[in-house]
Scaffold this active site. Sequence first.
Site, PDB file in Angstrom:
ATOM      1  N   GLU A 188       0.825  -1.198   0.000  1.00 36.27           N
ATOM      2  CA  GLU A 188       0.000   0.000   0.000  1.00 36.27           C
ATOM      3  C   GLU A 188       0.864   1.255   0.000  1.00 36.27           C
ATOM      4  O   GLU A 188       0.565   2.222  -0.714  1.00 36.27           O
ATOM      5  CB  GLU A 188      -0.933  -0.004   1.211  1.00 36.27           C
ATOM      6  CG  GLU A 188      -1.966   1.109   1.184  1.00 36.27           C
ATOM      7  CD  GLU A 188      -2.997   0.964   2.283  1.00 36.27           C
ATOM      8  OE1 GLU A 188      -4.083   0.394   2.018  1.00 36.27           O
ATOM      9  OE2 GLU A 188      -2.725   1.409   3.414  1.00 36.27           O
ATOM     10  N   CYS A 245     -11.824   8.738   3.261  1.00 37.53           N
ATOM     11  CA  CYS A 245     -12.062   8.727   4.710  1.00 37.53           C
ATOM     12  C   CYS A 245     -11.344   9.861   5.425  1.00 37.53           C
ATOM     13  O   CYS A 245     -11.888  10.464   6.350  1.00 37.53           O
ATOM     14  CB  CYS A 245     -11.636   7.387   5.296  1.00 37.53           C
ATOM     15  SG  CYS A 245     -12.705   6.011   4.794  1.00 37.53           S
ATOM     16  N   ASP A 272      -3.662   3.040   7.969  1.00 33.07           N
ATOM     17  CA  ASP A 272      -3.586   4.502   7.880  1.00 33.07           C
ATOM     18  C   ASP A 272      -2.551   5.069   8.839  1.00 33.07           C
ATOM     19  O   ASP A 272      -1.885   6.062   8.525  1.00 33.07           O
ATOM     20  CB  ASP A 272      -4.955   5.126   8.184  1.00 33.07           C
ATOM     21  CG  ASP A 272      -5.974   4.855   7.094  1.00 33.07           C
ATOM     22  OD1 ASP A 272      -5.562   4.455   5.979  1.00 33.07           O
ATOM     23  OD2 ASP A 272      -7.179   5.043   7.335  1.00 33.07           O
TER      24      ASP A 272
END
Length: 264
Positions: free
Chosen positions: A78, A170, A205
Site C-alpha cells: 500500500e 475517509c 492509515d
Amino acid sequence: ITILKSLYKCKTIKFYINHKQICYMDNIKIYKSLLKQIIDNDAGSPGDDIAGEILGAVVVFDPEGPDIPTNETYVKAEMDWYKSQDRCISGHIGIESNKIWKKIASPTTNCVNSNYGWCIFSAENYLQYQMAVDAFKENRFTKRATMIYSRPSIVFEWNDGIHASHDAICTIYCQAELRMHQDEYVLDYHVHMRSNDAWYGMRNDYKWHKYVIEMLRETLTRELNIPIKLGVIRWFADSLHIYKFALPMITNFLNGESDEHSRL
C-alpha cells in the site's frame, strides 16, 4: 497544559474516549484498549453491519513508539502504491488483487480516489504537502499547514463510475503544527477522519500518517534550518467503528490467540 507537558516529557500517551482520559505507555496498549471500548459501545447504526462505534473519538499516538500491529506485507504494498501517486490499482502488486480496493474501484477506469500519496503530493490536487511546507516557511508557527485529502466534488466523484465506485475519501484533512516546549521545536500532527474502520483502516492509515510526519520533520529541519523533535499524532474520527464480520479476528487478537500481525 499539564497533559501536553507529560506527553512531551516522557511520551506517556493520553487516550480519550467519551471525554474520559486513560494513560498508557505505548501505542499497542492504546490500540487494544481502543478495540475493547468500541466493542463495548452500542453501534447505533445496525444498517451498516457495524458491531460497535464511537462518535467523536480522539486518540493520541506516539510516532516514536511501537507501531500499531498490522500486516506488514500488505502495508508495504500500500505504501509503495501511495508513493507512486497512481490512482489506478492496476499493476500494483498486493493492491490490484485486494478485495476492498477492487470493490471500490471504477469499473471503467479501475481507479479510486483514496490514493493518499496522490492526495497530498500530486499537482492535480494542488500540492497539499508542499503548500504546508511553504506555510511553515512563511511562519513557523502557522495554523495553515494543512493537507486536504478530500474535496467538495467528492459528493459526485465518490461514485460516478469514472473516478471511483463507492470511494468517499475517509481522511478529510491533516494539520501539522510547530510548537515550543522547553526551548525545543516540537512537530505535532493531527489526522481528521469522517469515518474510520478501527480494524481494517486505522492499522494501515497509521503507518501512512507516521511516514508523513517523519518526512515532514526532515523537510522542515532542512528548510527552516532548525532541530525539530517529533511530538504526537492526534487522531480525530467522527465515526470510529468495527464491523461484525471482523469480530472473530479482533477477539482472537485481544485474547492473544493470534499474533499482532493478524492478516487483513
